[in-house]
Design a protein around this motif. Structure first.
Motif, mmCIF file in Angstrom:
data_model
loop_
_atom_site.group_PDB
_atom_site.id
_atom_site.type_symbol
_atom_site.label_atom_id
_atom_site.label_comp_id
_atom_site.label_asym_id
_atom_site.label_seq_id
_atom_site.Cartn_x
_atom_site.Cartn_y
_atom_site.Cartn_z
ATOM 1 N N ALA A 129 2.161 6.717 -7.056
ATOM 2 C CA ALA A 129 1.066 7.507 -7.628
ATOM 3 C C ALA A 129 1.379 8.994 -7.642
ATOM 4 O O ALA A 129 0.678 9.770 -8.291
ATOM 5 C CB ALA A 129 -0.214 7.252 -6.841
ATOM 6 N N GLU A 130 2.402 9.418 -6.906
ATOM 7 C CA GLU A 130 2.799 10.828 -6.894
ATOM 8 C C GLU A 130 3.225 11.257 -8.290
ATOM 9 O O GLU A 130 3.838 10.504 -9.033
ATOM 10 C CB GLU A 130 3.954 11.046 -5.920
ATOM 11 N N THR A 131 2.919 12.471 -8.638
ATOM 12 C CA THR A 131 3.316 13.020 -9.926
ATOM 13 C C THR A 131 4.804 13.289 -9.922
ATOM 14 O O THR A 131 5.329 13.947 -9.033
ATOM 15 C CB THR A 131 2.578 14.330 -10.248
ATOM 16 N N MET A 132 5.519 12.784 -10.931
ATOM 17 C CA MET A 132 6.957 12.947 -10.989
ATOM 18 C C MET A 132 7.313 14.272 -11.642
ATOM 19 O O MET A 132 6.599 14.745 -12.532
ATOM 20 C CB MET A 132 7.604 11.804 -11.769
ATOM 21 N N ALA B 181 0.825 -1.208 0.000
ATOM 22 C CA ALA B 181 0.000 0.000 0.000
ATOM 23 C C ALA B 181 0.861 1.261 0.000
ATOM 24 O O ALA B 181 0.589 2.213 -0.746
ATOM 25 C CB ALA B 181 -0.932 -0.001 1.204
ATOM 26 N N CYS B 182 1.908 1.287 0.822
ATOM 27 C CA CYS B 182 2.764 2.480 0.893
ATOM 28 C C CYS B 182 3.513 2.703 -0.409
ATOM 29 O O CYS B 182 3.680 3.841 -0.863
ATOM 30 C CB CYS B 182 3.736 2.356 2.065
ATOM 31 N N TRP B 183 3.963 1.632 -1.014
ATOM 32 C CA TRP B 183 4.674 1.749 -2.293
ATOM 33 C C TRP B 183 3.743 2.279 -3.381
ATOM 34 O O TRP B 183 4.117 3.155 -4.175
ATOM 35 C CB TRP B 183 5.247 0.395 -2.680
ATOM 36 N N ALA B 184 2.529 1.751 -3.459
ATOM 37 C CA ALA B 184 1.581 2.201 -4.484
ATOM 38 C C ALA B 184 1.276 3.692 -4.300
ATOM 39 O O ALA B 184 1.159 4.425 -5.291
ATOM 40 C CB ALA B 184 0.318 1.365 -4.410
#
Length: 388
Positions: free
Chosen positions: A383-386, A376-379
């Motif tokens: 999902a953050e905008t690069m 969950a933490c990795w996903a």
């Protein structure tokens, strides 16, 4: 040699003989003699057996992730005359091994015995060599008559199902961009036309343009360049206790597996100095997992130096799996901050104890305390905008 039952009978006979003489009870003497006669008969019986066997072993599968099912199949083939009861012992690293009793075999008869292997922890399990012994009908004596082959089972770290990491965007040297393309003669999408040159495949000739321009024209296509991913594993004993280190190795293996599903060129680095170089699939990927199966903590190496090596050349995306010891946390955060300026696609997985008080990480930091947190933490981090 005597079996456990044989030793019990022998010791019991000795006690009965001593008691018979001390108390003058002849029945105890008779009982002792009978026990010794049985033992002697069993020893002679096992020594006179002539048995020829062939032992074969297979492990299914040869490599497995921790917690997976792995089975050993032992095949015993009788190459001689009728064989009596056999006792088969198969040592397994870190366990008492397997002990199997094989019933009487007729000439040329074959029997197969199977047992499960312990795969709770990653590592390399050495299996065998198997020892096979003849046992008398009363189970008092046994005689080793040969050994079988030795095999190895590699237990990979346990993994979680992760989405592949977001890739760097923009030009080199910080990483091959996810949206950069290369020209190839065979690709996915039409890119441009050029003049025909000797050696070009005639199937690539674009006939409408050739007719319009009056000279042979060849189409070129564009295909995405595969971005590379470097996974850096913290192996410092000062930052990871054994339990946290196992979690860190599992996290690194999960990232490697996610990148392999996208066929990214992969590189594994450790703070201790190991470097697999970039591999894509097949044997190179298997060797990377073999290293993760056996990697251990070390007192050598620094995170800052390893990060410098990881970002000195064009590495694409960088994933750092870091220990969360509070003594090193501040310096580690500074090293990560310096590396972030050289890599626009850096993700940090920090493995920490539940009660650890650590400096706040960056936007793409993943703090985990158990394997249940990782997916969950990795996903959420991916999902953050690069930045572009």
């Amino acid at each position: 040699m005597l079996t456990r039952q044989g030793w019990i009978v022998g010791i019991g006979s000795a006690i009965a003989a001593g008691a018979g003489r001390f108390f003058g009870i002849s029945e105890f003497i008779v009982l002792a003699v009978a026990g010794l006669v049985l033992i002697g008969t069993a020893v002679v019986w096992t020594r006179t057996r002539r048995v020829r066997l062939r032992i074969q072993r297979s492990t299914q599968p040869a490599r497995v992730h921790a917690g997976g099912a792995a089975r050993v199949a032992l095949t015993v083939t009788n190459l001689g005359g009728p064989a009596p009861v056999l006792l088969l012992s198969d040592p397994v690293t870190g366990t008492l091994g397997a002990r199997l009793r094989v019933g009487p075999l007729l000439a040329a008869e074959r029997v197969q015995a199977t047992y499960l292997l312990p795969t709770e922890r990653r590592g390399r399990l050495e299996i065998g060599p198997a020892d096979i012994a003849v046992v008398d009908p009363l189970g008092l004596a046994q005689l080793s008559i040969g050994t079988g082959p030795q095999t190895t089972l590699v237990v990979y770290p346990a993994t979680q199902t992760l989405v592949p990491p977001r890739l760097a965007r923009g030009p080199e040297p910080l990483g091959v961009a996810a949206d950069v393309h290369t020209l190839q003669r065979i690709g996915e999408d039409f890119y441009a036309l050029r003049d025909y040159t000797a050696g070009d495949d005639v199937r690539r000739v674009h006939w409408p343009s050739t007719a319009r321009l009056g000279r042979p024209m060849v189409r070129e296509d564009e295909v995405p360049r595969r971005s590379r991913v470097t996974v850096l594993l913290d192996t410092r004993s000062a930052t990871l206790d054994p339990e946290r280190f196992e979690l860190a190795v599992s996290a690194a293996a999960s990232v490697v597996l996610a990148c392999a599903s996208r066929h990214d060129p992969l590189r594994l680095l450790t703070v201790a100095g190991a470097d697999t170089g970039f591999v894509t699939s097949g044997e190179g990927l298997a060797q990377m997992f073999d290293h993760l199966a056996e990697v251990s903590t070390s007192g050598t190496g620094t995170l800052r130096g390893t990060l410098a090596a990881a970002t000195s050349a064009s590495t694409g995306a960088l994933v750092v799996v870091l220990g969360g010891a509070s003594l090193e946390a501040t310096r580690d955060a500074e090293s990560i901050a310096a590396a972030t300026s050289r890599s626009s696609a850096l993700t940090v997985i920090r493995v920490r104890a539940p009660d650890a008080r650590l400096p706040t990480g960056g936007r793409r930091w993943v703090d985990i305390t158990s394997s249940a947190d990782l997916e969950a933490c990795w996903a959420a981090a991916q999902a953050e905008t690069m930045p572009t």
